[in-house]
Design a protein around this motif. Structure first.
Motif, mmCIF file in Angstrom:
data_model
loop_
_atom_site.group_PDB
_atom_site.id
_atom_site.type_symbol
_atom_site.label_atom_id
_atom_site.label_comp_id
_atom_site.label_asym_id
_atom_site.label_seq_id
_atom_site.Cartn_x
_atom_site.Cartn_y
_atom_site.Cartn_z
ATOM 1 N N THR A 187 0.874 -1.180 0.000
ATOM 2 C CA THR A 187 0.000 0.000 0.000
ATOM 3 C C THR A 187 0.907 1.225 0.000
ATOM 4 N N THR A 188 0.512 2.265 -0.746
ATOM 5 C CA THR A 188 1.344 3.468 -0.780
ATOM 6 C C THR A 188 0.580 4.657 -0.198
ATOM 7 N N ALA A 189 1.323 5.704 0.092
ATOM 8 C CA ALA A 189 0.720 6.963 0.522
ATOM 9 C C ALA A 189 -0.007 7.593 -0.677
ATOM 10 N N GLY A 190 -0.324 8.882 -0.588
ATOM 11 C CA GLY A 190 -1.219 9.493 -1.570
ATOM 12 C C GLY A 190 -0.593 9.828 -2.919
ATOM 13 N N ILE A 191 -1.416 9.711 -3.927
ATOM 14 C CA ILE A 191 -1.236 10.251 -5.281
ATOM 15 C C ILE A 191 0.157 10.012 -5.878
ATOM 16 N N SER A 192 1.102 10.955 -5.693
ATOM 17 C CA SER A 192 2.397 10.795 -6.371
ATOM 18 C C SER A 192 3.237 9.689 -5.740
ATOM 19 N N ALA A 193 2.891 9.250 -4.523
ATOM 20 C CA ALA A 193 3.643 8.173 -3.868
ATOM 21 C C ALA A 193 3.515 6.855 -4.629
ATOM 22 N N GLY A 194 2.508 6.771 -5.492
ATOM 23 C CA GLY A 194 2.341 5.569 -6.316
ATOM 24 C C GLY A 194 3.550 5.321 -7.205
ATOM 25 N N ILE A 195 4.229 6.397 -7.610
ATOM 26 C CA ILE A 195 5.429 6.239 -8.453
ATOM 27 C C ILE A 195 6.500 5.487 -7.662
ATOM 28 N N ASP A 196 6.711 5.894 -6.421
ATOM 29 C CA ASP A 196 7.734 5.250 -5.583
ATOM 30 C C ASP A 196 7.365 3.801 -5.270
ATOM 31 N N GLY A 197 6.081 3.584 -4.977
ATOM 32 C CA GLY A 197 5.619 2.224 -4.679
ATOM 33 C C GLY A 197 5.791 1.313 -5.888
ATOM 34 N N ALA A 198 5.491 1.852 -7.074
ATOM 35 C CA ALA A 198 5.612 1.046 -8.298
ATOM 36 C C ALA A 198 7.081 0.726 -8.576
ATOM 37 N N LEU A 199 7.957 1.701 -8.369
ATOM 38 C CA LEU A 199 9.395 1.440 -8.564
ATOM 39 C C LEU A 199 9.879 0.388 -7.571
ATOM 40 N N HIS A 200 9.339 0.437 -6.361
ATOM 41 C CA HIS A 200 9.710 -0.580 -5.366
ATOM 42 C C HIS A 200 9.269 -1.976 -5.826
ATOM 43 N N LEU A 201 8.055 -2.048 -6.368
ATOM 44 C CA LEU A 201 7.548 -3.350 -6.826
ATOM 45 C C LEU A 201 8.379 -3.870 -8.006
ATOM 46 N N VAL A 202 8.801 -2.963 -8.874
ATOM 47 C CA VAL A 202 9.668 -3.357 -9.997
ATOM 48 C C VAL A 202 11.001 -3.881 -9.457
ATOM 49 N N ALA A 203 11.556 -3.167 -8.478
ATOM 50 C CA ALA A 203 12.833 -3.601 -7.887
ATOM 51 C C ALA A 203 12.690 -4.992 -7.271
#
Lengths: 258, 258
Positions: free
Chosen positions: A210-226
């Protein structure tokens, strides 16, 4: 006879030439250049990714699949950030909504989903996003459909108040999670069996991120890719999308494999 | 007569009560709560923005308008980042494409534009984005349409290789600009009369802002919001979308008013 011998002699040479005529392609990036073939290694003239041998790419083409569940009022950057990231990481993204009728994102962007919940194929990852999340969270048919896919879903990914949808599907109980900064208390009330954290970019529980709001989805997605394809791939994607502000492992990783 | 006097006395009290029965609304954010009215000041229960008096909002409702020109192959985060930012800043965003036929963003997201170039209204800001930008840049009809709107366009805004489209319309000559990090040389060759910079998040020439690639559109959009509505509004939007990584004035400002 002489001609036949010459032909027999030539066959292996021809075969050898064929084997060695390596072709190069860019890693799948969902751009028109996915179908372009180059004779030499280098970088793709269109997307700029480093070319790989075509045979290697065929193996890589067994793509990780992601269902982006969308609904009327879904926040545009919530889903577009991860869509951009997963696209460059070579994941296959499909969009699904309750029906195939056009829906409005943020009252601005009119979207036609690829599938409805009646015909959407199973995917490796199920992703949900914030905005008017109660449109999905308060729809028993949608929640029941999410639950029905659970057995074959490898990972869940929510951005912002998309966490309310996963919570309603009973997926967040006993987990540490996060959401939009103004919805921390609301989510804690909605999912009392979860521990809802504030001031964290994302929380990875192993199967569920689960990620924080709105733009945090970019960081969460990069984490999932990693996590799924390696740190180098995530860093290459961050560089490609000029997310110079990417801080690897900025979130909280509670993954058992960690 | 006594009753008449009492009535005359009461009229101003009644009028005074009416004037002071202030209603509160959230600043326009393109969410359903735009039509919600509150009796007390505070924050909007839906979007979390600080409420303003309804009368103040009416003045603010003279919204800045933005045309998002989209095309087949437009990069999803290129436009979604600025769409999110402008939306929370209260700008009115419309989507326009060459025709009203559905188009595919990044081979993934199917979008129905609001308008075609035949019926799109004039807007204050004209915004273009990267991806398969040659679809637009090499289309004389589109370039001619962009030029035809020039007189009434107050600001241009390009993200990533969207700069090629502005360049083709002759808008970048004599300016300092930027684009996607892998397209710096190509843009310099395409627009020899411009000075194309690398390693800069955005360049503001006053009327025309060009940004670096993909995610840099978020920073460029926040800069444009700061320029048109004030630094405080840009910072509030960055906070709302949890873009904690926002660095005000990170780009290059060559604006004559600066």
């Amino acid at each position: 006879m002489k001609q036949l011998l010459r032909l027999i002699f030539l066959i292996p040479c021809f075969a050898f030439t064929q084997v060695n005529a390596a072709k190069y392609v860019c890693p799948p990036c969902n751009h028109p250049c996915d179908s372009t073939t180059y004779d030499q290694p280098g970088v793709c003239a269109h997307c700029g990714m480093t070319l790989v041998e075509k045979n290697q790419q065929i193996v890589k083409d067994q793509k990780i699949t992601v269902c982006f569940y969308l609904y009327d009022g879904v926040e545009v950057l919530d889903f577009a950030g991860p869509m951009e990231v997963f696209s460059y990481a070579g994941f296959k993204v499909i969009t699904v909504a309750k029906t195939k009728a056009p829906l409005m994102s943020q009252g601005i962007l009119k979207i036609i989903p690829d599938y409805s919940i009646k015909d959407a194929p199973q995917t490796d990852i199920f992703a949900v996003f914030g905005g008017s999340d109660d449109v999905a969270a308060n729809d028993p048919e949608v929640i029941s459909w999410i639950r029905s896919r659970d057995g074959a879903t490898k990972n869940y990914f929510s951005v912002c108040t998309g966490a309310f949808i996963l919570g309603k599907a009973g997926l967040l109980d006993q987990l540490t999670v996060t959401t939009f900064h103004k919805s921390i208390t609301n989510l804690q009330n909605a999912v009392p069996k979860a521990k809802v954290l504030q001031n964290v970019r994302y929380v990875d529980n192993g199967r569920i991120i689960t990620t924080a709001g709105i733009s945090a989805g970019i960081d969460g997605a990069l984490h999932l890719v990693a996590k799924l394809k390696g740190k180098e791939v995530a860093e290459a994607v961050a560089k490609q999308i000029e997310y110079d502000k990417y801080i690897p492992e900025q979130g909280m990783n509670l993954s058992p494999q960690h």
